[in-house]
Design a protein around this motif. Structure first.
Motif, PDB file in Angstrom:
ATOM      1  N   SER A 161      13.943  16.046  -3.100  1.00  0.00           N
ATOM      2  CA  SER A 161      13.238  15.017  -2.339  1.00  0.00           C
ATOM      3  C   SER A 161      14.210  14.309  -1.398  1.00  0.00           C
ATOM      4  O   SER A 161      15.423  14.276  -1.631  1.00  0.00           O
ATOM      5  CB  SER A 161      12.586  14.000  -3.280  1.00  0.00           C
ATOM      6  OG  SER A 161      13.577  13.246  -3.973  1.00  0.00           O
ATOM      7  N   TYR A 162      13.624  13.739  -0.347  1.00  0.00           N
ATOM      8  CA  TYR A 162      14.432  12.948   0.591  1.00  0.00           C
ATOM      9  C   TYR A 162      13.556  11.838   1.186  1.00  0.00           C
ATOM     10  O   TYR A 162      12.402  12.074   1.585  1.00  0.00           O
ATOM     11  CB  TYR A 162      14.987  13.809   1.724  1.00  0.00           C
ATOM     12  CG  TYR A 162      15.748  12.985   2.737  1.00  0.00           C
ATOM     13  CD1 TYR A 162      17.036  12.533   2.460  1.00  0.00           C
ATOM     14  CD2 TYR A 162      15.154  12.634   3.951  1.00  0.00           C
ATOM     15  CE1 TYR A 162      17.727  11.752   3.371  1.00  0.00           C
ATOM     16  CE2 TYR A 162      15.848  11.865   4.879  1.00  0.00           C
ATOM     17  CZ  TYR A 162      17.129  11.418   4.577  1.00  0.00           C
ATOM     18  OH  TYR A 162      17.809  10.633   5.460  1.00  0.00           O
ATOM     19  N   GLY A 163      14.117  10.646   1.214  1.00  0.00           N
ATOM     20  CA  GLY A 163      13.423   9.517   1.785  1.00  0.00           C
ATOM     21  C   GLY A 163      14.296   8.783   2.781  1.00  0.00           C
ATOM     22  O   GLY A 163      15.519   8.685   2.599  1.00  0.00           O
ATOM     23  N   THR A 186       9.301   6.717   4.277  1.00  0.00           N
ATOM     24  CA  THR A 186       8.682   8.026   4.062  1.00  0.00           C
ATOM     25  C   THR A 186       9.495   8.817   3.035  1.00  0.00           C
ATOM     26  O   THR A 186      10.720   8.901   3.145  1.00  0.00           O
ATOM     27  CB  THR A 186       8.602   8.826   5.375  1.00  0.00           C
ATOM     28  OG1 THR A 186       7.828   8.081   6.315  1.00  0.00           O
ATOM     29  CG2 THR A 186       7.958  10.181   5.147  1.00  0.00           C
ATOM     30  N   LEU A 187       8.814   9.371   2.059  1.00  0.00           N
ATOM     31  CA  LEU A 187       9.445  10.193   1.024  1.00  0.00           C
ATOM     32  C   LEU A 187       8.787  11.564   1.006  1.00  0.00           C
ATOM     33  O   LEU A 187       7.561  11.679   0.914  1.00  0.00           O
ATOM     34  CB  LEU A 187       9.297   9.529  -0.351  1.00  0.00           C
ATOM     35  CG  LEU A 187       9.841  10.326  -1.547  1.00  0.00           C
ATOM     36  CD1 LEU A 187      11.357  10.476  -1.454  1.00  0.00           C
ATOM     37  CD2 LEU A 187       9.450   9.674  -2.868  1.00  0.00           C
ATOM     38  N   GLN A 188       9.600  12.620   1.086  1.00  0.00           N
ATOM     39  CA  GLN A 188       9.115  13.992   1.040  1.00  0.00           C
ATOM     40  C   GLN A 188       9.702  14.706  -0.176  1.00  0.00           C
ATOM     41  O   GLN A 188      10.896  14.553  -0.466  1.00  0.00           O
ATOM     42  CB  GLN A 188       9.500  14.751   2.313  1.00  0.00           C
ATOM     43  CG  GLN A 188       8.951  14.137   3.593  1.00  0.00           C
ATOM     44  CD  GLN A 188       9.317  14.947   4.805  1.00  0.00           C
ATOM     45  OE1 GLN A 188       8.808  16.054   4.997  1.00  0.00           O
ATOM     46  NE2 GLN A 188      10.209  14.409   5.639  1.00  0.00           N
ATOM     47  N   THR A 239       4.054   7.517   2.325  1.00  0.00           N
ATOM     48  CA  THR A 239       4.570   6.409   3.118  1.00  0.00           C
ATOM     49  C   THR A 239       4.010   5.115   2.544  1.00  0.00           C
ATOM     50  O   THR A 239       2.960   5.114   1.886  1.00  0.00           O
ATOM     51  CB  THR A 239       4.170   6.559   4.600  1.00  0.00           C
ATOM     52  OG1 THR A 239       4.770   5.506   5.358  1.00  0.00           O
ATOM     53  CG2 THR A 239       2.661   6.504   4.777  1.00  0.00           C
ATOM     54  N   ASP A 240       4.725   3.997   2.752  1.00  0.00           N
ATOM     55  CA  ASP A 240       4.295   2.730   2.180  1.00  0.00           C
ATOM     56  C   ASP A 240       4.238   1.643   3.247  1.00  0.00           C
ATOM     57  O   ASP A 240       4.423   1.900   4.441  1.00  0.00           O
ATOM     58  CB  ASP A 240       5.210   2.326   1.023  1.00  0.00           C
ATOM     59  CG  ASP A 240       6.669   2.185   1.441  1.00  0.00           C
ATOM     60  OD1 ASP A 240       6.938   2.062   2.653  1.00  0.00           O
ATOM     61  OD2 ASP A 240       7.543   2.193   0.560  1.00  0.00           O
ATOM     62  N   ASP A 241       4.007   0.415   2.785  1.00  0.00           N
ATOM     63  CA  ASP A 241       3.834  -0.696   3.718  1.00  0.00           C
ATOM     64  C   ASP A 241       5.125  -1.068   4.432  1.00  0.00           C
ATOM     65  O   ASP A 241       5.092  -1.783   5.440  1.00  0.00           O
ATOM     66  CB  ASP A 241       3.284  -1.914   2.964  1.00  0.00           C
ATOM     67  CG  ASP A 241       4.176  -2.298   1.800  1.00  0.00           C
ATOM     68  OD1 ASP A 241       4.846  -3.341   1.839  1.00  0.00           O
ATOM     69  OD2 ASP A 241       4.209  -1.526   0.823  1.00  0.00           O
ATOM     70  N   GLN A 242       6.272  -0.604   3.919  1.00  0.00           N
ATOM     71  CA  GLN A 242       7.549  -0.858   4.592  1.00  0.00           C
ATOM     72  C   GLN A 242       7.937   0.306   5.509  1.00  0.00           C
ATOM     73  O   GLN A 242       9.085   0.405   5.936  1.00  0.00           O
ATOM     74  CB  GLN A 242       8.634  -1.118   3.553  1.00  0.00           C
ATOM     75  CG  GLN A 242       8.351  -2.335   2.673  1.00  0.00           C
ATOM     76  CD  GLN A 242       9.467  -2.610   1.693  1.00  0.00           C
ATOM     77  OE1 GLN A 242      10.653  -2.464   2.027  1.00  0.00           O
ATOM     78  NE2 GLN A 242       9.109  -3.021   0.475  1.00  0.00           N
ATOM     79  N   HIS A 243       6.997   1.205   5.735  1.00  0.00           N
ATOM     80  CA  HIS A 243       7.169   2.337   6.648  1.00  0.00           C
ATOM     81  C   HIS A 243       8.282   3.295   6.187  1.00  0.00           C
ATOM     82  O   HIS A 243       8.898   3.966   7.001  1.00  0.00           O
ATOM     83  CB  HIS A 243       7.449   1.850   8.074  1.00  0.00           C
ATOM     84  CG  HIS A 243       6.403   0.922   8.596  1.00  0.00           C
ATOM     85  ND1 HIS A 243       5.129   1.327   8.917  1.00  0.00           N
ATOM     86  CD2 HIS A 243       6.435  -0.424   8.828  1.00  0.00           C
ATOM     87  CE1 HIS A 243       4.417   0.302   9.333  1.00  0.00           C
ATOM     88  NE2 HIS A 243       5.183  -0.784   9.296  1.00  0.00           N
ATOM     89  N   TYR A 270       0.843  -1.188   0.000  1.00  0.00           N
ATOM     90  CA  TYR A 270       0.000   0.000   0.000  1.00  0.00           C
ATOM     91  C   TYR A 270       0.879   1.239   0.000  1.00  0.00           C
ATOM     92  O   TYR A 270       2.059   1.206   0.323  1.00  0.00           O
ATOM     93  CB  TYR A 270      -0.947   0.014   1.210  1.00  0.00           C
ATOM     94  CG  TYR A 270      -0.264   0.296   2.536  1.00  0.00           C
ATOM     95  CD1 TYR A 270       0.003   1.602   2.942  1.00  0.00           C
ATOM     96  CD2 TYR A 270       0.099  -0.739   3.395  1.00  0.00           C
ATOM     97  CE1 TYR A 270       0.614   1.880   4.150  1.00  0.00           C
ATOM     98  CE2 TYR A 270       0.717  -0.476   4.603  1.00  0.00           C
ATOM     99  CZ  TYR A 270       0.969   0.825   4.976  1.00  0.00           C
ATOM    100  OH  TYR A 270       1.592   1.090   6.163  1.00  0.00           O
ATOM    101  N   ASN A 271       0.255   2.356  -0.385  1.00  0.00           N
ATOM    102  CA  ASN A 271       0.952   3.637  -0.431  1.00  0.00           C
ATOM    103  C   ASN A 271      -0.042   4.734  -0.102  1.00  0.00           C
ATOM    104  O   ASN A 271      -1.157   4.767  -0.639  1.00  0.00           O
ATOM    105  CB  ASN A 271       1.553   3.867  -1.825  1.00  0.00           C
ATOM    106  CG  ASN A 271       2.460   5.083  -1.863  1.00  0.00           C
ATOM    107  OD1 ASN A 271       1.976   6.185  -2.007  1.00  0.00           O
ATOM    108  ND2 ASN A 271       3.754   4.877  -1.759  1.00  0.00           N
ATOM    109  N   LEU A 272       0.349   5.638   0.783  1.00  0.00           N
ATOM    110  CA  LEU A 272      -0.497   6.763   1.184  1.00  0.00           C
ATOM    111  C   LEU A 272       0.216   8.061   0.834  1.00  0.00           C
ATOM    112  O   LEU A 272       1.381   8.265   1.205  1.00  0.00           O
ATOM    113  CB  LEU A 272      -0.788   6.710   2.687  1.00  0.00           C
ATOM    114  CG  LEU A 272      -1.661   7.838   3.253  1.00  0.00           C
ATOM    115  CD1 LEU A 272      -3.050   7.803   2.634  1.00  0.00           C
ATOM    116  CD2 LEU A 272      -1.724   7.741   4.774  1.00  0.00           C
TER     117      LEU A 272
END
Length: 340
Positions: free
Chosen positions: A117-119, A94-96, A88-92, A63-65
């Protein structure tokens, strides 16, 4: 499915895609989103759930939110946008991403974009900048992108070269069905429904992407007409091309001296409306109300003969003109002339 809500100020979006392959594998994707705005600030929230793969029987789900926000503002009389997104995804992980974009140039023909960007958890950073400019003859672009492990520089130019019986024209793009604008030597004439389109030194331009087998309307931007150019009809609304055609749209432009004569006659207080005014080369014009005559002629000096019929009798008078020592008003010469 898209459903507007809150008086059409917001919307809910639902999307589902399911693939069933002959191998027996199944791939599914479900997406739900919400879009809205607060004054000029727009934002959206999307949730995506996927399961299965095409080439193996792995039915793991993911999933991805995503949350995105865009804020417009004006700087130096130019419109710009600040965008921020976080996911954020199912592997927790986070990408901004932060992005700044805008336009430049006449009629906003150019655009530019800067992002960073930074993740976390191994995603790392990335960024870049890019620009593109669409002129009347080509599209030019350049960009630079980087990440922790790579750097990339790109630049290019694209367009079309078209040879016609009226001359050669360069265009930023060509599509399956296009129109060839002809203004007979009038350069820099803009086309209202052609993005960044203006005629070249031969009076030619290309408007790509018109609809085949349907009526298309093409219009000249009269504000871009040179002072020495006259176009009687600046709109052509019956352009009906076949599929794949390059159809001609001739606006019948005429270059020369624009002259408005205020006529005087020793016998008649007013010359008849519709009296024929004939130039030395045979070009014919008509006298208008209040003893006025408007024409566009290639010669700065010449002789004009005016003919009309009065109670069954043909009458005429003639006059000489010379605009070389006159000043024009926005390209129009105003001349008081005695017709004898």
């Amino acid at each position: 499915m898209t459903q507007p809500i809150f008086n059409n100020s917001s919307s809910i979006n639902l999307n589902t895609v399911v693939y069933q392959y002959s191998s027996g594998n199944k791939q599914q994707s479900y997406n739900a989103g919400f879009n809205s705005n607060i004054n000029r600030i727009t934002y959206s929230i999307y949730y995506t759930y996927s399961k299965g793969q095409q080439f193996n029987h792995d039915n793991k789900s993911a999933y991805n939110l995503n949350l995105n926000m865009s804020v417009p503002f004006d700087l130096f009389e130019r419109s710009m946008h600040v965008n921020y997104g976080i996911s954020t995804d199912d592997q927790h992980r986070t990408l901004q991403t932060a992005r700044l974009s805008g336009n430049y140039g006449e009629s906003y023909r150019g655009n530019w974009d800067i992002y960073q960007s930074y993740g976390d958890k191994g995603v790392g950073y990335a960024g870049g900048l890019s620009t593109a400019y669409r002129s009347s003859y080509a599209v030019m672009n350049a960009g630079y992108a980087y990440s922790e492990h790579s750097k990339n520089l790109n630049y290019g130019i694209s367009g079309a070269f078209v040879g016609t019986q009226y001359g050669v024209v360069l265009a930023p793009s060509m599509q399956e069905t296009s129109a060839l604008i002809l203004t007979k030597g009038a350069q820099g004439v803009g086309v209202i429904n052609g993005q960044s389109v203006a005629t070249n030194s031969s009076g030619l331009a290309i408007v790509p992407g018109i609809a085949p087998y349907r009526k298309n309307t093409l219009a000249i931007d009269t504000k871009t007409l040179p002072e020495d150019t006259e176009i009687e009809n600046n709109i052509i609304n019956n352009v009906i091309p076949t599929k794949g055609a390059l159809i001609l749209a001739d606006f019948e432009a005429k270059k020369g001296y624009k002259i408005l004569f205020k006529l005087k006659h020793s016998t008649y207080k007013e010359l008849p409306v519709g009296a024929k005014a004939i130039e030395e080369d045979g070009a014919t014009h008509l006298v208008s109300n209040f003893n006025t005559l408007y024409l566009v002629t290639e010669k700065p000096t010449g002789k004009i003969k005016i003919n009309w019929k009065n109670e069954g009798v043909y009458e005429s008078c003639s006059m000489d003109y010379n605009v070389e020592h006159n000043l024009s008003n926005n390209g129009l010469y105003l001349i008081n002339s005695d017709c004898r």
